[in-house]
Design an enzyme around this catalytic site. Sequence first.
Site, mmCIF file in Angstrom:
data_model
loop_
_atom_site.group_PDB
_atom_site.id
_atom_site.type_symbol
_atom_site.label_atom_id
_atom_site.label_comp_id
_atom_site.label_asym_id
_atom_site.label_seq_id
_atom_site.Cartn_x
_atom_site.Cartn_y
_atom_site.Cartn_z
ATOM 1 N N GLY A 29 -18.500 -36.711 0.296
ATOM 2 C CA GLY A 29 -19.122 -37.045 -0.989
ATOM 3 C C GLY A 29 -20.631 -37.109 -0.831
ATOM 4 N N ASP A 84 -17.867 -44.128 4.856
ATOM 5 C CA ASP A 84 -17.552 -43.258 3.723
ATOM 6 C C ASP A 84 -17.924 -43.953 2.418
ATOM 7 O OD1 ASP A 84 -16.616 -41.146 2.243
ATOM 8 O OD2 ASP A 84 -14.508 -41.376 2.802
ATOM 9 N N GLY A 85 -18.094 -43.167 1.374
ATOM 10 C CA GLY A 85 -18.382 -43.677 0.036
ATOM 11 C C GLY A 85 -17.109 -44.119 -0.668
ATOM 12 N N ALA A 86 -17.262 -44.476 -1.942
ATOM 13 C CA ALA A 86 -16.106 -44.852 -2.764
ATOM 14 C C ALA A 86 -16.477 -44.638 -4.226
ATOM 15 C CB ALA A 86 -15.719 -46.308 -2.522
ATOM 16 N N ASP A 87 -15.463 -44.516 -5.045
ATOM 17 C CA ASP A 87 -15.698 -44.368 -6.485
ATOM 18 C C ASP A 87 -15.742 -45.717 -7.188
ATOM 19 O OD1 ASP A 87 -15.653 -41.430 -6.539
ATOM 20 O OD2 ASP A 87 -13.644 -41.756 -5.749
ATOM 21 N N LYS A 97 -10.813 -44.165 -4.157
ATOM 22 C CA LYS A 97 -11.494 -43.035 -3.532
ATOM 23 C C LYS A 97 -10.797 -41.745 -3.944
ATOM 24 C CE LYS A 97 -12.768 -42.997 0.670
ATOM 25 N NZ LYS A 97 -13.939 -42.254 0.174
ATOM 26 N N GLY A 98 -11.473 -40.635 -3.689
ATOM 27 C CA GLY A 98 -10.851 -39.342 -3.965
ATOM 28 C C GLY A 98 -11.531 -38.556 -5.063
ATOM 29 N N GLY A 100 -13.991 -36.874 -4.739
ATOM 30 C CA GLY A 100 -14.349 -35.590 -4.119
ATOM 31 C C GLY A 100 -13.134 -34.867 -3.561
ATOM 32 N N GLU A 106 -9.423 -38.612 4.133
ATOM 33 C CA GLU A 106 -10.223 -39.847 4.229
ATOM 34 C C GLU A 106 -9.347 -41.015 4.675
ATOM 35 O OE1 GLU A 106 -13.676 -38.908 0.913
ATOM 36 O OE2 GLU A 106 -11.860 -39.910 0.273
#
Length: 227
Positions: A29, A84-87, A97-98, A100, A106
């Site tokens: 992401g 990692d990022g997150a939504d 997450k997801g 992307g 992940e």
Amino acid sequence: MTQDEAKALVGKRAAQMVENGMAVGLGTGSTSRMFIQALGARVQNEGLKIRCVASSDASTELGRSLGMEVVTLNELPELDLYIDGADEVAPGLALIKGGGAALLREKIVASAAKQFVVVVDSTKIVPHLGKFPLPVEVIKMALPLVERRLADLGLNPKLRMLKDGSGPLLTDEHNYILDCHCGVIEDPEVTAAEIRSIVGVVEHGLFLGMASLALVAGDDGVQELHS
Ligand code: 5RP
């Protein structure tokens, strides 16, 4: 501070957590991209010696293009740190997450790591999960079945399409994504169990009890949230 500036700030801060000799998981992401770039700069400028496993083909390519050693989980099955990022990030570091489309890899890479650190800008912090559509990765053949079952659960699934609308998006593992526009998820553990029980579901984007630290960038700099 713009959202992009916040992502760059938190990516750089996360790159500082990496120590010589570590096995590091690379997320996916735009925020993870900032982290990978900052980490790549440390590898190039400081001679930092690390080995990495990435959670997508895109992050593998990016890491390698920056001179980082990116290998498979087969070669490096245990990781010290996954970033990692997150939504969405809700209390207790419950995540969606997801966005992307990389949620399956992940979750696999996060599971292989001793510590999972989430890097987000402050717009991702929410009181309850569910405003962001919850991604569910599905085996192609099972799409009609899974779609119906998710609809029966009231989760309002929509097949994710390519940006140009030319067809359904395929994940790195060649599966489809159903985005569930379900609204507030009252009990994420229950929803996760219901989705997981559907045959044909490969993985869902609820990451519960996995992250131990979130670095959150906003106008006041980078704040830490612990699980
Ligand atoms: C990819 C992800 C990303 O981490 C998530 O979508 C956040 O992305 P960004 O940092 O671009 O906002 O889960 O599958």
